[in-house]
Each structure stands twice: as structure tokens, then as C-alpha cells.
Design a protein around this motif. Structure first.
Motif, PDB file in Angstrom:
ATOM      1  N   ARG A 190     -27.235 -14.121   6.779  1.00  0.00           N
ATOM      2  CA  ARG A 190     -27.952 -14.404   7.050  1.00  0.00           C
ATOM      3  C   ARG A 190     -28.962 -13.685   6.108  1.00  0.00           C
ATOM      4  NH1 ARG A 190     -28.414 -16.738  12.533  1.00  0.00           N
ATOM      5  NH2 ARG A 190     -30.816 -17.272  10.976  1.00  0.00           N
ATOM      6  N   SER A 191     -28.632 -12.088   6.021  1.00  0.00           N
ATOM      7  CA  SER A 191     -29.553 -11.743   5.183  1.00  0.00           C
ATOM      8  C   SER A 191     -28.427 -11.571   4.337  1.00  0.00           C
ATOM      9  CB  SER A 191     -29.959 -10.544   6.173  1.00  0.00           C
ATOM     10  OG  SER A 191     -31.197 -11.081   6.663  1.00  0.00           O
ATOM     11  N   ALA A 192     -27.941 -11.067   2.931  1.00  0.00           N
ATOM     12  CA  ALA A 192     -27.064 -10.402   2.390  1.00  0.00           C
ATOM     13  C   ALA A 192     -27.236  -9.117   1.765  1.00  0.00           C
ATOM     14  CB  ALA A 192     -27.147 -10.930   1.204  1.00  0.00           C
ATOM     15  N   PRO A 193     -26.047  -8.088   2.561  1.00  0.00           N
ATOM     16  CA  PRO A 193     -26.016  -6.785   2.237  1.00  0.00           C
ATOM     17  C   PRO A 193     -25.812  -6.697   0.626  1.00  0.00           C
ATOM     18  CG  PRO A 193     -24.435  -7.285   3.074  1.00  0.00           C
ATOM     19  CD  PRO A 193     -24.706  -8.361   3.086  1.00  0.00           C
ATOM     20  N   SER A 194     -25.775  -4.898   0.401  1.00  0.00           N
ATOM     21  CA  SER A 194     -25.986  -4.648  -1.416  1.00  0.00           C
ATOM     22  C   SER A 194     -24.448  -4.300  -1.435  1.00  0.00           C
ATOM     23  CB  SER A 194     -26.768  -3.544  -1.038  1.00  0.00           C
ATOM     24  OG  SER A 194     -26.361  -2.130  -0.354  1.00  0.00           O
ATOM     25  N   ALA A 195     -23.822  -4.069  -2.130  1.00  0.00           N
ATOM     26  CA  ALA A 195     -22.635  -3.636  -2.602  1.00  0.00           C
ATOM     27  C   ALA A 195     -22.387  -2.624  -2.270  1.00  0.00           C
ATOM     28  CB  ALA A 195     -22.996  -3.919  -4.408  1.00  0.00           C
ATOM     29  N   LEU A 196     -22.716  -1.260  -2.317  1.00  0.00           N
ATOM     30  CA  LEU A 196     -22.281  -0.147  -1.451  1.00  0.00           C
ATOM     31  C   LEU A 196     -22.530  -0.346  -0.008  1.00  0.00           C
ATOM     32  CD1 LEU A 196     -24.641   2.098  -3.659  1.00  0.00           C
ATOM     33  CD2 LEU A 196     -22.459   2.062  -3.834  1.00  0.00           C
ATOM     34  N   GLN A 197     -23.490  -1.483   0.553  1.00  0.00           N
ATOM     35  CA  GLN A 197     -23.208  -1.453   1.767  1.00  0.00           C
ATOM     36  C   GLN A 197     -21.965  -2.193   2.275  1.00  0.00           C
ATOM     37  OE1 GLN A 197     -27.152  -3.534   2.407  1.00  0.00           O
ATOM     38  NE2 GLN A 197     -28.153  -1.201   3.238  1.00  0.00           N
ATOM     39  N   CYS A 198     -21.550  -3.234   1.618  1.00  0.00           N
ATOM     40  CA  CYS A 198     -20.170  -3.592   1.511  1.00  0.00           C
ATOM     41  C   CYS A 198     -18.914  -2.526   1.029  1.00  0.00           C
ATOM     42  CB  CYS A 198     -20.363  -5.014   0.330  1.00  0.00           C
ATOM     43  SG  CYS A 198     -21.117  -6.495   1.049  1.00  0.00           S
ATOM     44  N   GLU A 265     -24.332   6.108   8.423  1.00  0.00           N
ATOM     45  CA  GLU A 265     -25.828   6.095   9.006  1.00  0.00           C
ATOM     46  C   GLU A 265     -26.037   6.180   7.105  1.00  0.00           C
ATOM     47  OE1 GLU A 265     -25.716  10.549  10.322  1.00  0.00           O
ATOM     48  OE2 GLU A 265     -25.773   9.609  11.749  1.00  0.00           O
ATOM     49  N   ARG A 266     -25.419   6.735   6.570  1.00  0.00           N
ATOM     50  CA  ARG A 266     -25.641   6.655   4.602  1.00  0.00           C
ATOM     51  C   ARG A 266     -25.988   5.009   4.295  1.00  0.00           C
ATOM     52  NH1 ARG A 266     -21.090   9.923   4.257  1.00  0.00           N
ATOM     53  NH2 ARG A 266     -20.219   8.183   3.501  1.00  0.00           N
ATOM     54  N   ILE A 267     -25.085   3.859   4.789  1.00  0.00           N
ATOM     55  CA  ILE A 267     -25.214   2.554   4.842  1.00  0.00           C
ATOM     56  C   ILE A 267     -26.841   2.278   4.841  1.00  0.00           C
ATOM     57  CG2 ILE A 267     -22.871   2.140   2.913  1.00  0.00           C
ATOM     58  CD1 ILE A 267     -22.366   0.725   5.857  1.00  0.00           C
ATOM     59  N   GLY A 268     -27.491   2.991   6.023  1.00  0.00           N
ATOM     60  CA  GLY A 268     -28.223   2.287   6.872  1.00  0.00           C
ATOM     61  C   GLY A 268     -27.769   1.310   8.039  1.00  0.00           C
ATOM     62  N   GLY A 269     -26.758   2.110   8.770  1.00  0.00           N
ATOM     63  CA  GLY A 269     -26.092   1.712   9.936  1.00  0.00           C
ATOM     64  C   GLY A 269     -26.259   2.526  10.962  1.00  0.00           C
ATOM     65  N   ALA A 270     -25.790   2.519  12.315  1.00  0.00           N
ATOM     66  CA  ALA A 270     -25.330   2.846  13.575  1.00  0.00           C
ATOM     67  C   ALA A 270     -24.517   3.078  14.156  1.00  0.00           C
ATOM     68  CB  ALA A 270     -26.532   3.005  14.591  1.00  0.00           C
ATOM     69  N   LEU A 271     -23.300   3.850  14.406  1.00  0.00           N
ATOM     70  CA  LEU A 271     -22.011   3.525  14.868  1.00  0.00           C
ATOM     71  C   LEU A 271     -22.482   3.748  15.729  1.00  0.00           C
ATOM     72  CD1 LEU A 271     -18.429   3.452  13.985  1.00  0.00           C
ATOM     73  CD2 LEU A 271     -19.163   5.322  14.246  1.00  0.00           C
ATOM     74  N   GLN A 272     -21.863   2.846  17.447  1.00  0.00           N
ATOM     75  CA  GLN A 272     -21.406   2.786  18.648  1.00  0.00           C
ATOM     76  C   GLN A 272     -19.734   2.962  18.690  1.00  0.00           C
ATOM     77  OE1 GLN A 272     -23.124  -0.308  17.692  1.00  0.00           O
ATOM     78  NE2 GLN A 272     -25.225   1.035  17.471  1.00  0.00           N
ATOM     79  N   VAL A 273     -19.874   3.594  19.650  1.00  0.00           N
ATOM     80  CA  VAL A 273     -17.892   3.845  20.313  1.00  0.00           C
ATOM     81  C   VAL A 273     -18.208   3.979  21.568  1.00  0.00           C
ATOM     82  CG1 VAL A 273     -15.942   4.960  19.939  1.00  0.00           C
ATOM     83  CG2 VAL A 273     -17.057   4.881  18.348  1.00  0.00           C
ATOM     84  N   GLU A 285     -23.891  -1.576  13.018  1.00  0.00           N
ATOM     85  CA  GLU A 285     -24.899  -2.336  13.489  1.00  0.00           C
ATOM     86  C   GLU A 285     -25.916  -1.858  12.151  1.00  0.00           C
ATOM     87  OE1 GLU A 285     -27.514  -2.734  16.693  1.00  0.00           O
ATOM     88  OE2 GLU A 285     -25.841  -4.161  17.696  1.00  0.00           O
ATOM     89  N   LEU A 286     -25.786  -2.896  11.502  1.00  0.00           N
ATOM     90  CA  LEU A 286     -26.430  -2.352   9.661  1.00  0.00           C
ATOM     91  C   LEU A 286     -28.125  -3.494   9.150  1.00  0.00           C
ATOM     92  CD1 LEU A 286     -25.864  -0.999   6.739  1.00  0.00           C
ATOM     93  CD2 LEU A 286     -24.477  -2.905   5.942  1.00  0.00           C
ATOM     94  N   LEU A 287     -28.541  -2.483   9.165  1.00  0.00           N
ATOM     95  CA  LEU A 287     -29.764  -2.919   8.806  1.00  0.00           C
ATOM     96  C   LEU A 287     -30.221  -3.825   7.615  1.00  0.00           C
ATOM     97  CD1 LEU A 287     -32.256  -0.130  10.674  1.00  0.00           C
ATOM     98  CD2 LEU A 287     -31.429  -2.623  11.232  1.00  0.00           C
ATOM     99  N   LEU A 288     -30.409  -5.008   7.212  1.00  0.00           N
ATOM    100  CA  LEU A 288     -30.608  -5.309   5.838  1.00  0.00           C
ATOM    101  C   LEU A 288     -32.288  -5.603   5.832  1.00  0.00           C
ATOM    102  CD1 LEU A 288     -26.952  -7.764   6.285  1.00  0.00           C
ATOM    103  CD2 LEU A 288     -27.190  -5.503   5.516  1.00  0.00           C
ATOM    104  N   LYS A 289     -32.454  -6.536   3.866  1.00  0.00           N
ATOM    105  CA  LYS A 289     -33.260  -6.367   4.269  1.00  0.00           C
ATOM    106  C   LYS A 289     -33.198  -8.141   4.041  1.00  0.00           C
ATOM    107  CE  LYS A 289     -34.181  -2.246   1.066  1.00  0.00           C
ATOM    108  NZ  LYS A 289     -34.841  -2.026  -0.604  1.00  0.00           N
TER     109      LYS A 289
END
Length: 290
Positions: A190-198, A265-273, A285-289
Motif C-alpha cells: 500500500r506504501s512501499a518501504p525503503s531498501a534499508l527498511q526491507c 527503532e532504527r527503521i522507524g518502527g515499534a516492536l510489540q511482544v 509496525e513500521l511507519l512508511l512514507k
């Protein structure tokens, strides 16, 4: 002294006027005009001397100011040099930490999977299977080495293409361990991530699946990838023995938990366990542009 001379001229003129009134001193009547010129000349000398002193004071001030500016520039240059050196050291340290995380999540995870496969195998593995495991380790090491050039990598066209290598590698290991796996992958971004995020998300999922293989004793595993506008959610759920999440985080002994949290955190996301007997869920959950 010049000011005293000016006042002396007025005193002489006053005395002249006094003697003129008393008829005791007959002089020319143009004393007033001459005394005015003399007073003007003395005042000009006085003002000129003050101006000269002020100019000398201004020159001394400019010289001192230039010295202070030179000292300030030297101190600033030294401070900038120290800051630059510290920035270089911090960059080197961060790069080392990234390499350590990549080695732990990539090559370390592959080693864990290979060790688990060898330990849980009831029969000796054939040479072809051992060679395949070594090739996987080689590929993971290459991926860590090529991490610096990942900014120019191509983002997979769909989530299915992104998850395909993970699914191929882990499904075979899970099948050999008797763990049923279910992969629910959305067909399109729906919104493509970057290569680093992938790449970061791949490492995070690898670590989560390696933990399932190593610790969970699960019989069933489910992986979901749900993209939405501006957001990408990945969820890994198993029916294993579970663990105490608060105790693990509080003890600070789990490298894998810290690594996954930092990578998210480095790729702009949040981890839930979430974990308990019979159910463990790891989600990011990863925030995308958009």
C-alpha cells in the motif's frame, strides 16, 4: 593645560577692560577680536588633542579586539577539531554496533538454525544437506558484508517477493522439525518501504523465527504481513511454551530482544511482544512514507 590657557585669555581681557575703565592702561580697542581668535585656536588645539587620544585609544581597542578574535578563532578551531574527532569515533562505534547486530541477526541466526537442525535430526545429515547449510551461512555472511551498499538496492515489487526468500529458507527447516507454518502475505504494497527498511525488517523477522526454532517448542507457526497506507504490520505467532516478557526485559540478558527492539527503532518502527503458555506473538509496525 590648554584649557587653563583659554581661561587665562579671558582673565587678561577682563583685566584690560578694568584698566580701560579706570584710565590706567590705554591699549587698542581690538583686544576682544584678537582674544576671540586666540580662544578659538586654543579650543581647536584642545579638541584636536582629545581627538588624537580617542583615535589612539580606538587603535589600541582594535588591536586588542583583533587579538581576542584570533584567540577565539583558534579555540573554535580546536573545539571543532575535537568535535569532528568525536563524531568520527561515534560513527565508527555505531558502524561496529550495526555490524555486530547484523552478525547476530543474520549469521548468528543461521548458525542457530543449523545447530537446531543438526541436534534434532534423528539420523546423520547427508553431505548434500550439510553443504546446503554451509551455503546458507555463506550467503548470510555476504549479505552482512554488502550491507553498506544496501541503500542502492532494489525494493521488492510486492510483499510476496520480499517474503519469498524467508519463506523458502525457514519452511524447509520448520518442516524437518515437524512445525506447521502458515504464511499470510498481502499481494501488494500500500506504501512501499525503503531498501534499508526491507533489510532491517528481514533481519528482525529472521531473529523472531530463529527464536521460535530455538526456544518455543511450537507445533504451529503463523506469519502475517499486512500493509496499509503509511503503515506496514508484520506479525509472527506460535503456540509454543512462551516466556515471561517483563522478566526477560528486566534482566537485560536477552541479546535477541534488545537487538530486535533497536532494529525496529532504527527503521522507524515499534516492536510489540506478548507471550504466555501456548501463545507468543511478536509484532512490528513500521511507519512508511505515502
Amino acid at each position: 593645560m590648554l584649557l587653563a590657557l583659554c581661561w587665562l585669555v579671558f582673565v587678561v581681557v577682563a583685566l584690560n577692560d578694568l584698566f580701560s575703565v579706570l584710565d590706567r592702561w590705554q591699549v587698542a580697542r581690538n583686544w576682544a577680536a584678537l582674544s576671540g581668535l586666540l580662544v578659538i585656536a586654543l579650543v581647536m588645539l584642545l579638541l584636536g588633542g582629545q581627538l588624537a587620544r580617542q583615535m589612539r585609544s580606538a587603535e589600541r581597542f582594535n588591536h586588542q579586539l583583533a587579538e581576542h578574535v584570533a584567540d577565539a578563532r583558534a579555540e573554535l578551531a580546536q573545539a571543532l577539531a575535537r568535535e569532528h574527532a568525536q563524531a568520527l569515533e561515534n560513527a565508527k562505534l555505531q558502524e561496529r554496533m550495526h555490524i555486530a547486530h547484523d552478525l547476530h541477526d543474520g549469521l548468528g541466526g543461521s548458525l542457530v538454525r543449523s545447530m537446531a537442525l543438526v541436534e534434532q535430526s534423528r539420523e546423520a545429515l547427508p553431505s548434500e544437506r550439510v553443504l546446503s547449510l554451509l551455503k546458507v551461512l555463506r550467503d548470510d555472511l555476504r549479505q552482512v558484508i554488502d550491507h553498506g551498499s544496501s541503500a542502492g538496492a532494489v525494493v521488492p515489487a510486492t510483499p510476496v517477493q520480499w517474503a519469498a526468500p524467508l519463506r523458502h529458507r525457514f519452511t524447509r527447516i520448520l518442516d524437518e522439525m515437524g512445525v506447521a507454518s502458515e504464511w499470510c502475505i498481502a499481494p501488494q504494497w500500500r506504501s512501499a518501504p525503503s531498501a534499508l527498511q526491507c533489510l532491517g525488517l528481514t533481519r528482525l523477522v529472521e531473529e523472531a523465527l530463529s527464536n521460535v526454532i530455538k526456544h518455543s517448542q511450537a507445533q504451529h507457526l503463523r506469519v502475517e504481513v499486512r500493509p496499509s497506507p503509511g503503515l506496514l504490520a508484520v506479525r509472527i505467532e506460535d503456540d509454543g511454551v512462551g516466556f515471561d516478557v517483563d522478566a526477560v526485559r528486566g534482566a537485560g540478558l536477552s541479546v535477541g530482544m534488545r537487538s530486535m527492539t533497536a532494529r525496529a527503532e532504527r527503521i522507524g518502527g515499534a516492536l510489540q511482544v506478548e507471550s504466555g503458555p501456548g501463545r507468543t506473538v511478536v509484532g512490528v509496525e513500521l511507519l512508511l512514507k505515502e
